[in-house]
Scaffold this motif. Structure first.
Motif, short mmCIF file in Angstrom:
data_model
loop_
_atom_site.label_atom_id
_atom_site.label_comp_id
_atom_site.label_asym_id
_atom_site.label_seq_id
_atom_site.Cartn_x
_atom_site.Cartn_y
_atom_site.Cartn_z
N LYS A 92 24.35 48.95 37.93
CA LYS A 92 25.58 48.49 38.58
C LYS A 92 26.28 47.52 37.65
CE LYS A 92 25.09 48.75 43.54
NZ LYS A 92 25.00 48.04 44.78
N PHE A 93 27.56 47.67 37.53
CA PHE A 93 28.32 46.85 36.61
C PHE A 93 29.63 46.41 37.25
CE2 PHE A 93 25.81 49.94 34.39
CZ PHE A 93 25.12 49.17 33.45
N LEU A 94 30.03 45.22 36.88
CA LEU A 94 31.37 44.80 37.27
C LEU A 94 32.28 45.06 36.07
CD1 LEU A 94 30.68 41.38 39.01
CD2 LEU A 94 31.92 43.30 40.04
N ALA A 95 33.53 45.33 36.36
CA ALA A 95 34.48 45.49 35.26
C ALA A 95 35.80 44.83 35.64
CB ALA A 95 34.69 46.97 34.97
N LEU A 96 36.42 44.26 34.64
CA LEU A 96 37.77 43.70 34.82
C LEU A 96 38.69 44.48 33.91
CD1 LEU A 96 37.02 39.86 34.59
CD2 LEU A 96 37.18 41.28 36.64
N ASP A 97 39.90 44.70 34.37
CA ASP A 97 40.83 45.50 33.57
C ASP A 97 42.20 44.81 33.58
OD1 ASP A 97 42.39 47.46 32.44
OD2 ASP A 97 42.33 48.80 34.18
N LEU A 98 42.52 44.20 32.46
CA LEU A 98 43.81 43.53 32.34
C LEU A 98 44.57 44.14 31.17
CD1 LEU A 98 45.57 41.01 33.30
CD2 LEU A 98 44.68 39.89 31.26
N GLY A 99 45.79 44.58 31.46
CA GLY A 99 46.51 45.18 30.34
C GLY A 99 47.94 45.55 30.70
N GLY A 100 48.27 45.44 31.96
CA GLY A 100 49.63 45.78 32.36
C GLY A 100 50.02 44.90 33.54
N THR A 101 50.91 45.41 34.34
CA THR A 101 51.38 44.58 35.46
C THR A 101 50.30 44.43 36.53
OG1 THR A 101 52.40 46.60 36.19
CG2 THR A 101 53.85 44.94 35.28
N ASN A 102 49.38 45.40 36.56
CA ASN A 102 48.29 45.31 37.52
C ASN A 102 47.02 44.85 36.85
OD1 ASN A 102 49.81 46.23 39.68
ND2 ASN A 102 49.41 48.37 39.15
N PHE A 103 46.25 44.11 37.62
CA PHE A 103 44.94 43.70 37.14
C PHE A 103 43.94 44.31 38.12
CE2 PHE A 103 41.68 40.49 38.22
CZ PHE A 103 40.91 40.64 37.10
N ARG A 104 42.84 44.84 37.62
CA ARG A 104 41.88 45.49 38.52
C ARG A 104 40.50 44.89 38.39
NH1 ARG A 104 41.17 51.49 37.95
NH2 ARG A 104 40.89 50.81 35.81
N VAL A 105 39.81 44.84 39.51
CA VAL A 105 38.40 44.48 39.50
C VAL A 105 37.65 45.71 39.98
CG1 VAL A 105 36.63 42.88 40.30
CG2 VAL A 105 39.00 42.11 40.11
N LEU A 106 36.56 46.04 39.33
CA LEU A 106 35.82 47.24 39.69
C LEU A 106 34.33 46.97 39.79
CD1 LEU A 106 37.84 47.99 36.96
CD2 LEU A 106 37.61 50.18 38.08
N LEU A 107 33.70 47.68 40.70
CA LEU A 107 32.25 47.66 40.79
C LEU A 107 31.82 49.11 40.58
CD1 LEU A 107 29.63 46.10 41.49
CD2 LEU A 107 30.01 46.75 43.87
N ILE A 108 31.03 49.30 39.55
CA ILE A 108 30.72 50.67 39.15
C ILE A 108 29.22 50.90 39.15
CG2 ILE A 108 30.79 52.22 37.12
CD1 ILE A 108 33.53 50.83 36.54
N GLU A 109 28.83 52.02 39.68
CA GLU A 109 27.42 52.37 39.63
C GLU A 109 27.25 53.67 38.86
OE1 GLU A 109 25.47 52.39 43.43
OE2 GLU A 109 23.52 52.84 42.49
N LEU A 110 26.39 53.61 37.85
CA LEU A 110 26.11 54.82 37.07
C LEU A 110 24.70 55.26 37.42
CD1 LEU A 110 27.31 53.47 33.58
CD2 LEU A 110 28.60 54.97 35.11
N GLY A 111 24.55 56.54 37.73
CA GLY A 111 23.22 57.01 38.12
C GLY A 111 22.87 58.33 37.47
#
Ligand code: GLC
Length: 484
Positions: A92-111
């Motif tokens: 499980k990983f958290l991710a932040l994405d900043l690069g445009g007008t929107n900023f995103r927070v994500l919680l991602i699970e790779l299985g």
């Protein structure tokens, strides 16, 4: 009396039945000659593109070399990402994405078996924050992260690894340390240039005392795109974004990346070219139009990102608007009538170009867009002219990206390469993919095979994958990531 396009449209065959002249997607027959003449500077010949490719290739080599890098406009930042995923990453990983007008927070699970689950939330970055104090920007990011973690009941007893997609020119000195070179794309926060962005993020989070994270990697959106495509298709060796901004990264041999001081036992490293700055030394002067100059002069970063300003979604709509206004002022469009909206900077969004170019023979979409822009009674010829302008601007954009991609393909000289692509322009423009594939084929060495693959949320998934690779490095027993 002016002829209504809908009525005329019925008398005309569908575009597909018409002669498609000069490779345009619709019949350009009724486009007036003076408009065609005025748009000529937007049409780039293969000869012009080949000259550009030579200059771009020189600029990339200059960026890669230690001696010439300081004076190079194309910086070719070393990313310290040396491993591509092979689909066996877990966690499980958290991710932040900043690069445009929107900023995103994500919680991602790779299985297992390419299992992928993602929860994400979009937060606005208001303009006053985009151009305010850096500390306020990072406080805002930390606040959004804290809200997200709380809302999604993320287990507060474990410190989740976090990947930070930060899509601006970053001089990296490691996977978790990078200094901002300059802001691009409408951002201009004070106190961040030349600072370590990871430190600023960590400080903002630490101050709040309500979230525990471990920043495992900072990456560019192009790197994220490459990684997310490579997760499914290991042949991916280029990542390109045609969205608000435009940029590309590629897999380079460590020996060619002279500024790389990481693990040289691994043969490759991803280079973030930051090719958006190509032309900032004047190399694009011969193909720069008066509209490009105006866009640049009125931008937050005048003189910078000249290549990007001819290509990306932040500027394409505005190039079309400036062209329309100029031609209407010369009475070549709408009998010289213009609306207040049409005269307003930024009012013609790049999505309008996609709408107009998706149009069928009745110009319904074009009419809708023009009505929305306050032009209530355009003629059929006006509609055809406006569409022609849009096609010229988007074709130029696609062809410039293609020239850049052909440079990278020729430079890598691999037999077969998959190019991961993302960005709103590529996603939503009806012919962008086709235009890019066609032109790249014409410009790249004929013995190189390539294909272009839409990245599935590269900025989010890619951040998780970079974090996964970093975690793997810390915990060798989690081995499962293939070398590039
Ligand atoms: C701008 C940024 C670059 C980013 C690109 C696409 O060019 O400088 O880092 O990759 O936009 O978002």
């Amino acid at each position: 009396m002016r002829t209504k396009p809908e009525m005329m449209g019925q008398l005309r065959p569908a575009f597909s039945e018409l002669n498609i002249s000069e490779g345009f997607e619709f019949d350009t027959e009724i486009v007036t000659n003076e408009i065609k003449e005025d748009c000529k500077p937007l049409l780039l010949s293969n000869e012009q593109l080949t000259t550009l490719m030579k200059d771009m290739n020189d600029a990339i080599n200059k960026g890669l070399s230690k001696d010439t890098n300081p004076s190079s406009v194309v910086k070719c930042y070393v990313t310290y990402v040396q491993d591509l995923p092979n689909g066996t990453e877990r966690g499980k990983f958290l991710a932040l994405d900043l690069g445009g007008t929107n900023f995103r927070v994500l919680l991602i699970e790779l299985g297992e078996n390419n299992y992928f689950h993602m929860d994400s939330e979009i937060f606005k970055v208001p303009e006053y924050i985009q151009t305010g104090k850096g500390t306020e920007l990072f406080d805002h990011i930390a606040k959004c992260l804290a809200e997200f973690v709380k809302k999604h009941n993320v287990d507060s007893t474990v410190t989740l690894p976090l990947g930070f997609t930060f899509s601006f020119p970053l001089r990296q000195v490691g996977l978790t340390k990078g200094y901002l070179n300059s802001w691009t794309k409408g951002f201009n926060c004070s106190g961040v240039v030349d600072e370590d962005v990871v430190r600023l993020l960590k400080e903002a989070i630490r101050k709040r005392k309500d979230v525990e994270i471990d920043v495992c990697g900072i990456l560019n959106d192009t790197t994220g795109t490459l990684m997310s495509c490579a997760w499914k298709n290991p042949n991916t060796k280029i990542g390109v974004i045609v969205g608000t901004g435009c940029n590309a990264c590629y897999v380079e041999k460590v020996e060619n990346a002279e500024l790389f001081d990481g693990d040289s036992s691994k043969p490759y490293v991803i280079i973030n070219t930051e090719w958006g700055a190509f032309g900032d030394d004047g190399k694009l002067a011969s193909i720069t139009t008066k509209y490009d100059r105006e866009i640049d002069e009125l931008s937050l970063n005048a003189g910078c990102q000249r290549f990007e300003k001819m290509i990306s979604g932040m500027y394409m709509g505005e190039i079309v608007r400036l062209t329309i206004v100029d031609l209407a002022n010369q009475k070549k469009l709408f009998e010289g009538r213009l609306s207040d909206q049409m005269k307003t900077k930024g009012a013609f969004g790049t999505s309008f170009i996609s709408d107009i170019e998706s149009d069928k023979a009745n110009y319904k979409e074009t009419l809708k867009v023009l009505n929305e822009m306050g032009i209530s009674d355009p003629s059929l010829v006006d509609c055809a002219n406006v569409r022609y302008i849009c096609e010229c601007v988007s074709r130029r954009s696609a062809h410039l990206v293609s020239a850049g991609l052909a440079v990278l393909l020729n430079k890598m000289n691999e037999k077969s390469v998959t190019i991961g692509v993302d960005g709103s322009v590529y996603r939503f423009h009806p012919y962008f993919h086709k235009l890019m594939v066609e032109k790249t084929k014409q410009l790249a060495n004929p013995d190189i095979k390539f294909d272009m693959m839409l990245s599935e949320d590269g900025s989010g998934r890619g951040a998780a994958l970079v974090a996964a690779v970093a975690v793997r490095d810390e915990l060798p027993k989690m081995n499962g990531v293939a070398a590039v």
